[in-house]
Design a protein around this motif. Structure first.
Motif, PDB file in Angstrom:
ATOM      1  N   ASP A  20       0.827  -1.209   0.000  1.00  0.00           N
ATOM      2  CA  ASP A  20       0.000   0.000   0.000  1.00  0.00           C
ATOM      3  C   ASP A  20       0.858   1.255   0.000  1.00  0.00           C
TER       4      ASP A  20
ATOM      5  N   PRO B 169     -11.673   1.120  -4.682  1.00  0.00           N
ATOM      6  CA  PRO B 169     -11.465  -0.085  -5.475  1.00  0.00           C
ATOM      7  C   PRO B 169      -9.989  -0.462  -5.657  1.00  0.00           C
ATOM      8  N   ALA B 170      -9.103   0.516  -5.698  1.00  0.00           N
ATOM      9  CA  ALA B 170      -7.679   0.201  -5.861  1.00  0.00           C
ATOM     10  C   ALA B 170      -7.151  -0.560  -4.647  1.00  0.00           C
TER      11      ALA B 170
ATOM     12  N   VAL C 131      -8.897  -2.627  -2.711  1.00  0.00           N
ATOM     13  CA  VAL C 131      -9.399  -3.998  -2.831  1.00  0.00           C
ATOM     14  C   VAL C 131      -8.642  -4.742  -3.927  1.00  0.00           C
ATOM     15  N   ALA C 132      -8.366  -4.085  -5.037  1.00  0.00           N
ATOM     16  CA  ALA C 132      -7.641  -4.725  -6.141  1.00  0.00           C
ATOM     17  C   ALA C 132      -6.237  -5.137  -5.711  1.00  0.00           C
ATOM     18  N   ARG C 133      -5.560  -4.310  -4.916  1.00  0.00           N
ATOM     19  CA  ARG C 133      -4.229  -4.688  -4.429  1.00  0.00           C
ATOM     20  C   ARG C 133      -4.307  -5.912  -3.530  1.00  0.00           C
ATOM     21  N   ARG C 134      -5.296  -5.950  -2.641  1.00  0.00           N
ATOM     22  CA  ARG C 134      -5.449  -7.105  -1.742  1.00  0.00           C
ATOM     23  C   ARG C 134      -5.753  -8.379  -2.540  1.00  0.00           C
ATOM     24  N   VAL C 135      -6.625  -8.279  -3.508  1.00  0.00           N
ATOM     25  CA  VAL C 135      -6.950  -9.443  -4.340  1.00  0.00           C
ATOM     26  C   VAL C 135      -5.722  -9.864  -5.153  1.00  0.00           C
ATOM     27  N   GLY C 136      -4.957  -8.900  -5.646  1.00  0.00           N
ATOM     28  CA  GLY C 136      -3.752  -9.212  -6.409  1.00  0.00           C
ATOM     29  C   GLY C 136      -2.698  -9.921  -5.567  1.00  0.00           C
TER      30      GLY C 136
END
Length: 120
Positions: free
Chosen positions: A65, A83-84, A86-91
């Motif tokens: 982060d 959303p960014a 959440v996208a980092r966590r999913v990535g």
């Protein structure tokens, strides 16, 4: 808490002094016919890892982060980054899953990373 960790680690080291694999359960699976209890222990360990995965992921996610995210705007709540975030966590989670499927002997990768982190 620290004393509990020391006692638990010492008792395992005393009970299994010659472990040559990555974990006690892997050691027992190779050397004993454990019947029903070894799969039960493996299932409980897997459940514990699954339930604590967000806690284990948090330090790495905080580093990503700081590297990837812009600083939060003044006046916006810091708990939700959009959303960014959440996208980092999913990535990060998808990358971990990819490594698990890619590397056939995960204990060797863990040993390599441990050796590299201790050597620096």
């Amino acid at each position: 808490v620290a004393l509990l960790f020391v006692l638990l680690g010492s008792s395992v080291a005393a009970a299994f002094p010659h472990i040559d694999s990555g974990s006690v359960t892997a050691f027992l699976a190779e050397r004993e016919d454990a019947g029903w209890w070894l799969p039960a222990v493996n299932a409980l360990v897997s459940l514990a890892v699954l339930l604590t995965y967000p806690l284990q992921l948090q330090p790495a996610a905080m580093i990503f982060d700081r590297l990837c995210a812009p600083p939060p705007a003044v006046g916006k709540p810091s708990g939700w980054h959009g959303p960014a975030f959440v996208a980092r966590r999913v990535g990060i989670t998808a990358a971990c899953v990819f490594v698990v499927f890619l590397v056939p002997a995960l204990e060797l990768l863990i040993a390599l990373l441990g050796a590299l982190c201790q050597a620096s």
